[in-house]
Design a protein around this motif. Sequence first.
Motif, PDB file in Angstrom:
ATOM      1  N   MET A 193      -4.114  -9.282   6.813  1.00  0.00           N
ATOM      2  CA  MET A 193      -4.447  -8.875   5.461  1.00  0.00           C
ATOM      3  C   MET A 193      -3.512  -7.715   5.771  1.00  0.00           C
ATOM      4  O   MET A 193      -3.981  -6.470   6.543  1.00  0.00           O
ATOM      5  CB  MET A 193      -5.613  -8.430   5.096  1.00  0.00           C
ATOM      6  CG  MET A 193      -5.121  -7.904   3.976  1.00  0.00           C
ATOM      7  SD  MET A 193      -6.558  -7.867   2.856  1.00  0.00           S
ATOM      8  CE  MET A 193      -7.672  -9.865   3.153  1.00  0.00           C
ATOM      9  N   ASN A 194      -1.513  -7.881   5.416  1.00  0.00           N
ATOM     10  CA  ASN A 194      -1.183  -6.821   6.087  1.00  0.00           C
ATOM     11  C   ASN A 194      -0.763  -6.046   4.575  1.00  0.00           C
ATOM     12  O   ASN A 194       1.029  -5.402   5.246  1.00  0.00           O
ATOM     13  CB  ASN A 194       0.020  -7.678   6.671  1.00  0.00           C
ATOM     14  CG  ASN A 194      -0.484  -7.875   8.421  1.00  0.00           C
ATOM     15  OD1 ASN A 194      -1.295  -7.626   8.674  1.00  0.00           O
ATOM     16  ND2 ASN A 194      -0.152  -9.144   8.307  1.00  0.00           N
ATOM     17  N   SER A 195      -1.212  -5.937   3.944  1.00  0.00           N
ATOM     18  CA  SER A 195      -0.421  -5.589   2.364  1.00  0.00           C
ATOM     19  C   SER A 195      -1.725  -4.721   1.801  1.00  0.00           C
ATOM     20  O   SER A 195      -3.151  -4.851   2.030  1.00  0.00           O
ATOM     21  CB  SER A 195      -0.248  -6.437   1.242  1.00  0.00           C
ATOM     22  OG  SER A 195      -0.870  -6.241  -0.254  1.00  0.00           O
ATOM     23  N   ILE A 196      -1.593  -3.584   1.860  1.00  0.00           N
ATOM     24  CA  ILE A 196      -2.450  -2.320   1.443  1.00  0.00           C
ATOM     25  C   ILE A 196      -2.851  -2.578  -0.368  1.00  0.00           C
ATOM     26  O   ILE A 196      -4.458  -2.703  -0.363  1.00  0.00           O
ATOM     27  CB  ILE A 196      -1.898  -0.498   1.715  1.00  0.00           C
ATOM     28  CG1 ILE A 196      -3.113   0.035   1.291  1.00  0.00           C
ATOM     29  CG2 ILE A 196      -1.618  -0.357   0.159  1.00  0.00           C
ATOM     30  CD1 ILE A 196      -3.983   0.017   2.084  1.00  0.00           C
ATOM     31  N   ILE A 198     -10.613  -6.950   9.709  1.00  0.00           N
ATOM     32  CA  ILE A 198      -9.216  -6.238   8.875  1.00  0.00           C
ATOM     33  C   ILE A 198      -9.172  -5.376   9.966  1.00  0.00           C
ATOM     34  O   ILE A 198      -7.895  -4.929  10.190  1.00  0.00           O
ATOM     35  CB  ILE A 198      -9.204  -6.242   7.030  1.00  0.00           C
ATOM     36  CG1 ILE A 198      -9.645  -7.810   6.630  1.00  0.00           C
ATOM     37  CG2 ILE A 198      -8.447  -5.435   7.074  1.00  0.00           C
ATOM     38  CD1 ILE A 198      -9.970  -7.163   5.162  1.00  0.00           C
ATOM     39  N   ALA A 199      -9.942  -4.312   9.996  1.00  0.00           N
ATOM     40  CA  ALA A 199      -9.324  -2.882  10.590  1.00  0.00           C
ATOM     41  C   ALA A 199      -8.375  -3.550  12.279  1.00  0.00           C
ATOM     42  O   ALA A 199      -7.601  -2.817  12.316  1.00  0.00           O
ATOM     43  CB  ALA A 199     -10.303  -2.266  10.751  1.00  0.00           C
ATOM     44  N   GLU A 200      -9.484  -4.645  12.933  1.00  0.00           N
ATOM     45  CA  GLU A 200      -9.072  -5.126  13.883  1.00  0.00           C
ATOM     46  C   GLU A 200      -7.786  -6.212  14.204  1.00  0.00           C
ATOM     47  O   GLU A 200      -6.908  -6.310  15.076  1.00  0.00           O
ATOM     48  CB  GLU A 200      -9.922  -6.134  14.653  1.00  0.00           C
ATOM     49  CG  GLU A 200     -11.687  -5.018  15.072  1.00  0.00           C
ATOM     50  CD  GLU A 200     -12.128  -5.767  15.567  1.00  0.00           C
ATOM     51  OE1 GLU A 200     -11.992  -6.735  15.022  1.00  0.00           O
ATOM     52  OE2 GLU A 200     -13.487  -5.173  15.834  1.00  0.00           O
ATOM     53  N   ARG A 201      -7.274  -7.078  13.419  1.00  0.00           N
ATOM     54  CA  ARG A 201      -6.675  -8.167  12.644  1.00  0.00           C
ATOM     55  C   ARG A 201      -5.137  -7.716  12.454  1.00  0.00           C
ATOM     56  O   ARG A 201      -4.083  -8.394  12.457  1.00  0.00           O
ATOM     57  CB  ARG A 201      -6.747  -9.192  11.618  1.00  0.00           C
ATOM     58  CG  ARG A 201      -7.804  -9.823  13.562  1.00  0.00           C
ATOM     59  CD  ARG A 201      -8.739 -11.564  12.947  1.00  0.00           C
ATOM     60  NE  ARG A 201      -9.558 -11.464  11.238  1.00  0.00           N
ATOM     61  CZ  ARG A 201     -10.367 -10.781  11.469  1.00  0.00           C
ATOM     62  NH1 ARG A 201     -10.659 -11.186  12.078  1.00  0.00           N
ATOM     63  NH2 ARG A 201     -10.744 -11.032   9.654  1.00  0.00           N
ATOM     64  N   SER A 202      -5.148  -6.131  11.163  1.00  0.00           N
ATOM     65  CA  SER A 202      -4.048  -5.524  10.492  1.00  0.00           C
ATOM     66  C   SER A 202      -3.014  -5.504  11.591  1.00  0.00           C
ATOM     67  O   SER A 202      -3.115  -4.955  12.236  1.00  0.00           O
ATOM     68  CB  SER A 202      -4.951  -4.746   8.784  1.00  0.00           C
ATOM     69  OG  SER A 202      -3.281  -5.083   8.093  1.00  0.00           O
ATOM     70  N   GLN A 239      -5.086  -1.769   8.524  1.00  0.00           N
ATOM     71  CA  GLN A 239      -5.943  -1.168   9.448  1.00  0.00           C
ATOM     72  C   GLN A 239      -7.403  -0.246   8.895  1.00  0.00           C
ATOM     73  O   GLN A 239      -8.309   0.602   9.570  1.00  0.00           O
ATOM     74  CB  GLN A 239      -5.667  -0.439  10.446  1.00  0.00           C
ATOM     75  CG  GLN A 239      -4.640  -1.929  11.231  1.00  0.00           C
ATOM     76  CD  GLN A 239      -3.965  -1.185  12.083  1.00  0.00           C
ATOM     77  OE1 GLN A 239      -3.381  -0.626  12.484  1.00  0.00           O
ATOM     78  NE2 GLN A 239      -4.243  -2.584  12.969  1.00  0.00           N
ATOM     79  N   ALA A 240      -6.241   1.640   9.009  1.00  0.00           N
ATOM     80  CA  ALA A 240      -7.321   2.788   9.052  1.00  0.00           C
ATOM     81  C   ALA A 240      -7.743   3.152   7.563  1.00  0.00           C
ATOM     82  O   ALA A 240      -9.036   3.522   7.357  1.00  0.00           O
ATOM     83  CB  ALA A 240      -6.159   3.695   7.838  1.00  0.00           C
ATOM     84  N   MET A 241      -7.069   2.150   6.378  1.00  0.00           N
ATOM     85  CA  MET A 241      -8.911   2.113   4.585  1.00  0.00           C
ATOM     86  C   MET A 241      -9.876   1.034   5.504  1.00  0.00           C
ATOM     87  O   MET A 241     -10.809   1.396   5.134  1.00  0.00           O
ATOM     88  CB  MET A 241      -7.935   1.325   4.547  1.00  0.00           C
ATOM     89  CG  MET A 241      -8.375   1.896   2.614  1.00  0.00           C
ATOM     90  SD  MET A 241      -7.422   1.926   1.116  1.00  0.00           S
ATOM     91  CE  MET A 241      -6.740   3.099   1.646  1.00  0.00           C
ATOM     92  N   ALA A 242      -8.800   0.063   6.143  1.00  0.00           N
ATOM     93  CA  ALA A 242     -10.212  -1.315   6.209  1.00  0.00           C
ATOM     94  C   ALA A 242     -11.606   0.082   7.515  1.00  0.00           C
ATOM     95  O   ALA A 242     -12.625  -0.456   7.166  1.00  0.00           O
ATOM     96  CB  ALA A 242      -9.543  -2.125   6.958  1.00  0.00           C
ATOM     97  N   ALA A 243     -10.476   0.279   8.427  1.00  0.00           N
ATOM     98  CA  ALA A 243     -11.758   1.523   9.193  1.00  0.00           C
ATOM     99  C   ALA A 243     -12.703   2.022   8.754  1.00  0.00           C
ATOM    100  O   ALA A 243     -13.804   2.423   8.550  1.00  0.00           O
ATOM    101  CB  ALA A 243     -10.670   1.564  10.389  1.00  0.00           C
TER     102      ALA A 243
END
Length: 153
Positions: free
Chosen positions: A1-4, A115-119, A125-129
């Motif tokens: 997932m590469n879109s905020i 998502i944090a690991e794969r984006s 990454q930051a928001m998923a974390a």
Amino acid sequence: MNSIRNFLAHAVRLEAEAARRFDELAEHMATHGNREVEAVFRQFADYSRLHLKEAMARAGFRYISELPLGGYDWPDGEAPESAPWWGVDALMDVEAAMRLALHSEQSGLDFYQGIAERSGDPRVQAMAAEFAAEETEHVETLQAMLAALPREA
């Protein structure tokens, strides 16, 4: 997932589905007069609604209907925090309800961590974390609540 925006759309849908499912489970328990378990499910529906409001505010969504129609990328075809109906019956006790809620919260945590690991997008990454950290708190709270339950001899 590469879109905020895509990430936040998923977060909004995940929390909306979690709140809906916990409301359904609470109603089921109310119908059968199991007030104690009903209260547990209502509490977790309220937590999900709080996260829903936060995710919608961050995304700029005012209504869930504003979410994209292109579909969602769920690991098992359903929003991860949608508590399953397996094992739910009128005789369910508080411990079983909490275990079901724990399963739901752990699924949400796994989703956000993945998502944090794969984006490929650092913002995603930051928001998923950040969302994963919140879910970690919920998982730890539920684990502590379960550990504190009185055990039958």
